[in-house]
Design a protein around this motif. Sequence first.
Motif, PDB file in Angstrom:
ATOM      1  N   SER A  30      47.708  33.673  37.574  1.00  0.00           N
ATOM      2  CA  SER A  30      48.457  33.872  36.333  1.00  0.00           C
ATOM      3  C   SER A  30      48.542  35.358  36.003  1.00  0.00           C
ATOM      4  CB  SER A  30      47.787  33.125  35.178  1.00  0.00           C
ATOM      5  OG  SER A  30      46.553  33.728  34.855  1.00  0.00           O
ATOM      6  N   ASP A  31      49.545  35.702  35.217  1.00  0.00           N
ATOM      7  CA  ASP A  31      49.711  37.091  34.784  1.00  0.00           C
ATOM      8  C   ASP A  31      48.571  37.521  33.882  1.00  0.00           C
ATOM      9  OD1 ASP A  31      52.044  37.410  36.179  1.00  0.00           O
ATOM     10  OD2 ASP A  31      53.340  36.939  34.479  1.00  0.00           O
ATOM     11  N   ARG A  32      48.069  36.594  33.072  1.00  0.00           N
ATOM     12  CA  ARG A  32      46.967  36.925  32.166  1.00  0.00           C
ATOM     13  C   ARG A  32      45.724  37.329  32.939  1.00  0.00           C
ATOM     14  NH1 ARG A  32      45.689  34.171  26.670  1.00  0.00           N
ATOM     15  NH2 ARG A  32      47.931  34.178  26.808  1.00  0.00           N
ATOM     16  N   ARG A  33      45.407  36.594  33.993  1.00  0.00           N
ATOM     17  CA  ARG A  33      44.237  36.924  34.816  1.00  0.00           C
ATOM     18  C   ARG A  33      44.441  38.269  35.510  1.00  0.00           C
ATOM     19  NH1 ARG A  33      42.154  32.307  38.394  1.00  0.00           N
ATOM     20  NH2 ARG A  33      41.363  31.688  36.387  1.00  0.00           N
ATOM     21  N   GLU A  34      45.639  38.513  35.998  1.00  0.00           N
ATOM     22  CA  GLU A  34      45.938  39.788  36.648  1.00  0.00           C
ATOM     23  C   GLU A  34      45.770  40.955  35.674  1.00  0.00           C
ATOM     24  OE1 GLU A  34      49.566  41.872  39.168  1.00  0.00           O
ATOM     25  OE2 GLU A  34      49.818  39.865  38.362  1.00  0.00           O
ATOM     26  N   ASP A  35      46.257  40.795  34.447  1.00  0.00           N
ATOM     27  CA  ASP A  35      46.113  41.841  33.430  1.00  0.00           C
ATOM     28  C   ASP A  35      44.654  42.079  33.073  1.00  0.00           C
ATOM     29  OD1 ASP A  35      48.842  42.090  33.398  1.00  0.00           O
ATOM     30  OD2 ASP A  35      49.120  40.903  31.585  1.00  0.00           O
ATOM     31  N   PHE A  36      43.880  40.999  32.968  1.00  0.00           N
ATOM     32  CA  PHE A  36      42.469  41.118  32.614  1.00  0.00           C
ATOM     33  C   PHE A  36      41.689  41.851  33.705  1.00  0.00           C
ATOM     34  CE2 PHE A  36      38.147  39.313  32.074  1.00  0.00           C
ATOM     35  CZ  PHE A  36      37.923  39.778  30.788  1.00  0.00           C
ATOM     36  N   VAL A  37      41.944  41.520  34.963  1.00  0.00           N
ATOM     37  CA  VAL A  37      41.267  42.200  36.075  1.00  0.00           C
ATOM     38  C   VAL A  37      41.675  43.669  36.125  1.00  0.00           C
ATOM     39  CG1 VAL A  37      41.075  42.303  38.589  1.00  0.00           C
ATOM     40  CG2 VAL A  37      40.921  40.109  37.416  1.00  0.00           C
ATOM     41  N   ALA A  38      42.947  43.962  35.884  1.00  0.00           N
ATOM     42  CA  ALA A  38      43.399  45.355  35.872  1.00  0.00           C
ATOM     43  C   ALA A  38      42.728  46.137  34.750  1.00  0.00           C
ATOM     44  CB  ALA A  38      44.918  45.404  35.718  1.00  0.00           C
ATOM     45  N   LEU A  39      42.547  45.509  33.589  1.00  0.00           N
ATOM     46  CA  LEU A  39      41.873  46.163  32.474  1.00  0.00           C
ATOM     47  C   LEU A  39      40.417  46.469  32.806  1.00  0.00           C
ATOM     48  CD1 LEU A  39      42.171  47.063  29.514  1.00  0.00           C
ATOM     49  CD2 LEU A  39      41.429  44.768  28.865  1.00  0.00           C
ATOM     50  N   ILE A  40      39.736  45.525  33.426  1.00  0.00           N
ATOM     51  CA  ILE A  40      38.336  45.745  33.812  1.00  0.00           C
ATOM     52  C   ILE A  40      38.225  46.853  34.852  1.00  0.00           C
ATOM     53  CG2 ILE A  40      36.374  44.687  34.993  1.00  0.00           C
ATOM     54  CD1 ILE A  40      37.142  42.062  33.598  1.00  0.00           C
ATOM     55  N   LEU A  41      39.104  46.839  35.837  1.00  0.00           N
ATOM     56  CA  LEU A  41      39.067  47.896  36.860  1.00  0.00           C
ATOM     57  C   LEU A  41      39.349  49.270  36.259  1.00  0.00           C
ATOM     58  CD1 LEU A  41      40.800  46.144  39.885  1.00  0.00           C
ATOM     59  CD2 LEU A  41      38.378  46.700  39.600  1.00  0.00           C
ATOM     60  N   ALA A  42      40.286  49.340  35.330  1.00  0.00           N
ATOM     61  CA  ALA A  42      40.583  50.613  34.674  1.00  0.00           C
ATOM     62  C   ALA A  42      39.377  51.102  33.875  1.00  0.00           C
ATOM     63  CB  ALA A  42      41.798  50.464  33.763  1.00  0.00           C
ATOM     64  N   LEU A  43      38.687  50.188  33.212  1.00  0.00           N
ATOM     65  CA  LEU A  43      37.483  50.557  32.464  1.00  0.00           C
ATOM     66  C   LEU A  43      36.399  51.071  33.403  1.00  0.00           C
ATOM     67  CD1 LEU A  43      35.851  50.661  29.837  1.00  0.00           C
ATOM     68  CD2 LEU A  43      35.205  48.285  30.271  1.00  0.00           C
ATOM     69  N   LEU A  44      36.188  50.393  34.529  1.00  0.00           N
ATOM     70  CA  LEU A  44      35.181  50.836  35.492  1.00  0.00           C
ATOM     71  C   LEU A  44      35.519  52.210  36.073  1.00  0.00           C
ATOM     72  CD1 LEU A  44      34.453  47.494  37.371  1.00  0.00           C
ATOM     73  CD2 LEU A  44      32.997  48.679  35.722  1.00  0.00           C
ATOM     74  N   ILE A  45      36.776  52.441  36.360  1.00  0.00           N
ATOM     75  CA  ILE A  45      37.193  53.752  36.883  1.00  0.00           C
ATOM     76  C   ILE A  45      36.962  54.833  35.829  1.00  0.00           C
ATOM     77  CG2 ILE A  45      39.203  55.121  37.588  1.00  0.00           C
ATOM     78  CD1 ILE A  45      40.218  52.536  38.986  1.00  0.00           C
ATOM     79  N   ALA A  46      37.334  54.546  34.576  1.00  0.00           N
ATOM     80  CA  ALA A  46      37.145  55.529  33.500  1.00  0.00           C
ATOM     81  C   ALA A  46      35.663  55.838  33.297  1.00  0.00           C
ATOM     82  CB  ALA A  46      37.766  55.007  32.211  1.00  0.00           C
TER      83      ALA A  46
END
Length: 53
Positions: A30-46
């Motif tokens: 789902s798009d929601r799961r994709e967005d959530f994983v992208a948000l977590i990865l962006a947080l980890l990178i930051a």
Amino acid sequence: MTDQHSQDIDLQEEAGAKFHRGSALSIFASDRREDFVALILALLIALGVYFFS
């Protein structure tokens, strides 16, 4: 509006092949799961940049 037409809104044709925008390229259900994983990865990178640079 029929159900078939509403499902074809994002249908594109390129080089004779029909596909839905992004749906064939995503590994997520789902798009929601994709967005959530992208948000977590962006947080980890930051956090990695903040703490290790």
